[in-house]
Design an enzyme around this catalytic site. Sequence first.
Site, PDB file in Angstrom:
ATOM      1  N   SER A 125      71.450 113.469   1.051  1.00 47.42           N
ATOM      2  CA  SER A 125      70.891 113.595   2.307  1.00 47.42           C
ATOM      3  C   SER A 125      70.933 112.627   3.296  1.00 47.42           C
ATOM      4  CB  SER A 125      69.342 113.552   1.548  1.00 47.42           C
ATOM      5  OG  SER A 125      68.218 114.027   2.243  1.00 47.42           O
ATOM      6  N   CYS A 184      69.602 107.313   7.744  1.00 45.48           N
ATOM      7  CA  CYS A 184      70.010 106.233   8.752  1.00 45.48           C
ATOM      8  C   CYS A 184      70.476 105.081   8.248  1.00 45.48           C
ATOM      9  CB  CYS A 184      68.777 105.911   9.757  1.00 45.48           C
ATOM     10  SG  CYS A 184      68.043 107.298  10.678  1.00 45.48           S
ATOM     11  N   ALA A 190      70.888 110.800  10.772  1.00 44.50           N
ATOM     12  CA  ALA A 190      70.071 111.451  11.955  1.00 44.50           C
ATOM     13  C   ALA A 190      71.009 110.878  13.155  1.00 44.50           C
ATOM     14  CB  ALA A 190      68.766 110.936  12.152  1.00 44.50           C
ATOM     15  N   GLN A 231      73.635 115.397  10.711  1.00 45.10           N
ATOM     16  CA  GLN A 231      72.303 116.056  11.379  1.00 45.10           C
ATOM     17  C   GLN A 231      72.201 115.380  12.676  1.00 45.10           C
ATOM     18  OE1 GLN A 231      68.939 113.582   9.886  1.00 45.10           O
ATOM     19  NE2 GLN A 231      68.070 115.646   9.214  1.00 45.10           N
ATOM     20  N   TYR A 290      59.758 113.975  14.028  1.00 45.89           N
ATOM     21  CA  TYR A 290      60.495 113.717  15.435  1.00 45.89           C
ATOM     22  C   TYR A 290      60.477 114.839  16.360  1.00 45.89           C
ATOM     23  CZ  TYR A 290      62.364 109.824  12.843  1.00 45.89           C
ATOM     24  OH  TYR A 290      62.425 108.752  11.972  1.00 45.89           O
ATOM     25  N   LEU A 305      62.757 112.518  -4.372  1.00 41.82           N
ATOM     26  CA  LEU A 305      62.351 112.133  -5.618  1.00 41.82           C
ATOM     27  C   LEU A 305      63.009 113.144  -6.784  1.00 41.82           C
ATOM     28  CD1 LEU A 305      59.086 110.403  -5.429  1.00 41.82           C
ATOM     29  CD2 LEU A 305      61.038 109.058  -6.187  1.00 41.82           C
ATOM     30  N   GLY A 355      68.787 111.395  -1.861  1.00 41.40           N
ATOM     31  CA  GLY A 355      68.899 110.214  -0.932  1.00 41.40           C
ATOM     32  C   GLY A 355      69.118 108.730  -1.689  1.00 41.40           C
ATOM     33  N   ARG A 356      67.753 108.482  -1.994  1.00 38.78           N
ATOM     34  CA  ARG A 356      67.980 106.832  -2.668  1.00 38.78           C
ATOM     35  C   ARG A 356      68.680 106.699  -3.913  1.00 38.78           C
ATOM     36  NH1 ARG A 356      61.580 106.403  -1.797  1.00 38.78           N
ATOM     37  NH2 ARG A 356      61.993 108.866  -2.363  1.00 38.78           N
TER      38      ARG A 356
HETATM   39  C1  FNR Z   1      66.031 108.451   5.064  1.00 35.96           C
HETATM   40  N1  FNR Z   1      65.785 109.952   5.230  1.00 35.96           N
HETATM   41  C2  FNR Z   1      66.151 110.514   6.309  1.00 35.96           C
HETATM   42  N2  FNR Z   1      65.963 111.989   6.411  1.00 35.96           N
HETATM   43  C3  FNR Z   1      66.436 112.278   7.523  1.00 35.96           C
HETATM   44  O1  FNR Z   1      66.344 113.664   7.637  1.00 35.96           O
HETATM   45  N3  FNR Z   1      67.136 111.717   8.299  1.00 35.96           N
HETATM   46  C4  FNR Z   1      67.445 110.493   8.210  1.00 35.96           C
HETATM   47  O2  FNR Z   1      68.355 109.930   9.038  1.00 35.96           O
HETATM   48  C5  FNR Z   1      66.966 109.736   7.102  1.00 35.96           C
HETATM   49  N4  FNR Z   1      67.243 108.516   7.223  1.00 35.96           N
HETATM   50  C6  FNR Z   1      66.679 107.661   6.095  1.00 35.96           C
HETATM   51  C7  FNR Z   1      67.215 106.592   5.797  1.00 35.96           C
HETATM   52  C8  FNR Z   1      66.819 105.926   4.344  1.00 35.96           C
HETATM   53  C9  FNR Z   1      67.604 104.602   4.195  1.00 35.96           C
HETATM   54  C10 FNR Z   1      66.177 106.698   3.456  1.00 35.96           C
HETATM   55  C11 FNR Z   1      65.696 106.018   2.066  1.00 35.96           C
HETATM   56  C12 FNR Z   1      65.690 107.982   3.679  1.00 35.96           C
HETATM   57  C13 FNR Z   1      64.922 110.506   4.242  1.00 35.96           C
HETATM   58  C14 FNR Z   1      65.931 111.228   3.283  1.00 35.96           C
HETATM   59  O3  FNR Z   1      66.878 111.936   3.558  1.00 35.96           O
HETATM   60  C15 FNR Z   1      65.261 111.977   1.918  1.00 35.96           C
HETATM   61  O4  FNR Z   1      64.692 113.205   2.590  1.00 35.96           O
HETATM   62  C16 FNR Z   1      64.326 110.933   1.131  1.00 35.96           C
HETATM   63  O5  FNR Z   1      64.683 109.690   0.983  1.00 35.96           O
HETATM   64  C17 FNR Z   1      63.586 111.688   0.008  1.00 35.96           C
HETATM   65  O6  FNR Z   1      64.708 111.836  -0.867  1.00 35.96           O
HETATM   66  P1  FNR Z   1      65.140 110.771  -2.140  1.00 35.96           P
HETATM   67  O7  FNR Z   1      65.287 109.432  -1.457  1.00 35.96           O
HETATM   68  O8  FNR Z   1      63.905 110.725  -2.966  1.00 35.96           O
HETATM   69  O9  FNR Z   1      66.113 111.455  -2.885  1.00 35.96           O
END
Ligand code: FNR
Length: 357
Positions: free
Chosen positions: A22, A25, A57, A99, A182, A301, A323-324
């Site tokens: 995912s 940033c 992003a 993205q 956004y 999650l 993501g995380r």
């Molecule tokens: C994000 N998320 C995010 N989403 C997005 O659309 N563009 C972005 O640039 C970001 N930046 C970003 C930075 C960081 C450090 C985190 C933790 C999250 C949201 C991310 O893509 C995702 O949708 C969420 O974190 C939920 O997924 P997880 O982490 O539970 O797997």
Amino acid sequence: MSHLFSPFKTGGLTLKNRLVMSPMCQYSAVDGVANDWHLVHCGSRAVGGVGALLMEATAVSPEGRISPDDLGLWNDAQIEPLRRITDFVAAQDCVPGVQLAHAGRKASTTSEWRGGGGTLSHCAGGWTPVAPSAIPFDEDSPMPDALDRDGIKKVVADFRAAARRADLAGFKILEIHAAHGYLLHQFLSPLSNHRTDGYGGSLEHRMRLLVEVVEAVREVWPEENPLWVRISATDWVPGGWDEAQSIALSKVLKKHGVDLMDVSSGAMVPHAKMPIAPGYQVPFAEKIRAEAQIATGAVGLITNAAQAEEILKKGQADLIFMGRELLRDPYFALHAGTQTHVHVPWPVQYERARPKA
Ligand code: FNR
């Protein structure tokens, strides 16, 4: 049979598995230019076996940055450093994606880990954000300027130009960020869009800017390369953007050449109550997939292989965006292969470390 490790066709491309990093940033760019951090961040997850990854992003204009440390694709000098990353990622059999984003009224903040995400004042290098209407995100945010017709035209042109640069930079998947409060989400939601012209009011009018951006991007983005859109399926606030509108939007975007909806939620307003729990956004991906008949990605999650497998097996989504968990474990996909007894290709350099089945 493993669903997680089955290939997936999107547009003219085939991903080797269903796991996508995912966009996240990193707030580590200078003048929007990628550097070694972005190479290692993306490179590690590509080595770690994800089928595709989306770079964070990436701003289509300087005023569209969340913070001064965002990546950008608003000028040609930003292309080559990204090319280095896409070349490395592709060499690991991972499809590189990006993205494209405009932060709208959520622009001009300090990045999370440099200043806690608060407003960046003019004297500290900040700028006046733009938005559909002059309504700030919260009481601490700056009052944005409402975009006029020329401003809207510039947004569309900026997305088009950034998409062309993304192609030159070697990206094969392009995702338009229309989620998380956004700019494009701000136009969709009645909470932030109070316009009375052709870009506000009815659902059709609120969707118009996103449709124009998709059309403009499709003009320059190679036909065989997939175009994805990330949305917040709901604002989690009565009277805001919701699931029914997301389904209607997905049907329209499919007709305009969008290949997949990446289904997130929230972040439009600060006070929304979100029922955050494992897989809490998956039902939205499932509903959009069934009702709009478009491929979807589930996100939020999803942290283990069994959970991902179940989502795919039940037909709730076509792809898992992670993501995380991928920040915690860049080699998640390799480990998931071992846990689910699937022979996932390891980098040849690491083959001797593969756990014995
Ligand atoms: C994000 N998320 C995010 N989403 C997005 O659309 N563009 C972005 O640039 C970001 N930046 C970003 C930075 C960081 C450090 C985190 C933790 C999250 C949201 C991310 O893509 C995702 O949708 C969420 O974190 C939920 O997924 P997880 O982490 O539970 O797997």
